[in-house]
Motif scaffolding. Structure first.
Motif, PDB file in Angstrom:
ATOM      1  N   UNK A  73     -50.725  30.181  11.164  1.00 48.84           N
ATOM      2  CA  UNK A  73     -50.527  30.062  12.606  1.00 48.84           C
ATOM      3  C   UNK A  73     -50.599  28.607  13.076  1.00 48.84           C
ATOM      4  N   UNK A  74     -51.342  27.793  12.366  1.00 52.64           N
ATOM      5  CA  UNK A  74     -51.491  26.395  12.764  1.00 52.64           C
ATOM      6  C   UNK A  74     -50.349  25.516  12.303  1.00 52.64           C
ATOM      7  N   UNK A  75     -49.473  26.059  11.456  1.00 55.14           N
ATOM      8  CA  UNK A  75     -48.384  25.235  10.912  1.00 55.14           C
ATOM      9  C   UNK A  75     -47.053  25.431  11.636  1.00 55.14           C
ATOM     10  N   UNK A  76     -46.924  26.525  12.407  1.00 57.89           N
ATOM     11  CA  UNK A  76     -45.658  26.777  13.098  1.00 57.89           C
ATOM     12  C   UNK A  76     -45.942  27.147  14.550  1.00 57.89           C
ATOM     13  N   UNK A  77     -44.924  27.006  15.392  1.00 58.29           N
ATOM     14  CA  UNK A  77     -45.061  27.321  16.816  1.00 58.29           C
ATOM     15  C   UNK A  77     -45.256  28.826  17.009  1.00 58.29           C
ATOM     16  N   UNK A  78     -45.885  29.177  18.131  1.00 62.84           N
ATOM     17  CA  UNK A  78     -46.179  30.585  18.403  1.00 62.84           C
ATOM     18  C   UNK A  78     -44.911  31.433  18.443  1.00 62.84           C
ATOM     19  N   UNK A  79     -43.851  30.900  19.047  1.00 62.22           N
ATOM     20  CA  UNK A  79     -42.601  31.658  19.129  1.00 62.22           C
ATOM     21  C   UNK A  79     -42.020  31.902  17.740  1.00 62.22           C
ATOM     22  N   UNK A  80     -42.133  30.905  16.859  1.00 61.87           N
ATOM     23  CA  UNK A  80     -41.645  31.068  15.496  1.00 61.87           C
ATOM     24  C   UNK A  80     -42.506  32.062  14.728  1.00 61.87           C
TER      25      UNK A  80
END
Length: 218
Positions: A73-80
């Protein structure tokens, strides 16, 4: 089929009423295992919890969890992340449909749980084999997504158990049909104990596979 009992409910109402009744029935069917929806259709959702519990003596449970979900979760945007989780669960749903006899109990965050066998015409004697096939399919689905997106941190663990569960509607607001029991606890334990990218089978599940043969395990 699953909606055959709706015909008796739609007599004497107009076309729009029939369509509305069928949509409502289809929605209810999506909330319950095969063969269970008809018992609930005439009650309001706030009363569903009062229905008698179901005792399933012989079925299999599959549980999956994404390992390192917080790190992912910390490596990609929430929408992704939403698109990613949707791709994972959609792929699992498609695999489950191909395998057959699978009823998805719930998805919570990055966790997936399903019951194989035990309900209606799906109560086949080969549910342990179907459950293991589903676990293997889950590993393939998630592995394929991880390779395409080059996300090395995207891995899952699966647990499979065989035994009895109790099914019941829980809650008055947003009621859900859930399953509880030893097989659920074992599936959860197997999932937590499995290696990353692997599936761990409870002894009862492994025993079913060994008696039938045709599987290679390690």
């Amino acid at each position: 089929g699953e909606l055959g009992w709706v015909e008796g409910l739609t007599e004497g109402i107009g076309r729009e009423g029939v369509a509305s009744q069928a949509q409502n029935a289809q929605l209810i069917c999506s909330l319950f295992p095969p063969g269970k929806a008809e018992a609930f259709v005439n009650d309001g959702p706030s009363h569903w919890w009062r229905r008698a519990h179901d005792q399933l003596q012989d079925c299999s449970v599959v549980q999956m969890d994404i390992k390192g979900f917080t790190a992912l979760s910390s490596t990609i945007a929430a929408s992704e992340l939403v698109h990613l989780i949707n791709a994972v669960f959609t792929g699992i749903d498609e695999a489950a449909e191909c395998i057959g006899g699978v009823w998805k109990v719930e998805t919570i965050g990055d966790c997936y749980k399903a019951v194989v066998g035990g309900f209606g015409s799906e109560a086949s004697g080969d549910h342990a084999h179907r459950a293991v096939a589903l676990a293997c399919a889950i590993l393939e689905v998630v592995g394929g997504i991880a390779r395409r997106l080059r996300l090395k941190v995207l891995t899952v663990r699966c647990g499979v158990s065989t035994g009895g569960v109790t099914g019941a509607v829980v809650g008055r607001e947003l009621p859900r049909y859930l399953v509880y029991g030893q097989a659920c606890e074992e599936a959860s334990l197997m999932e937590r104990s499995a290696r990353s990218g692997g599936a761990l089978l409870a002894p009862a599940t492994w025993g079913r596979l060994r008696r039938r043969g045709g599987w290679v395990t390690e």
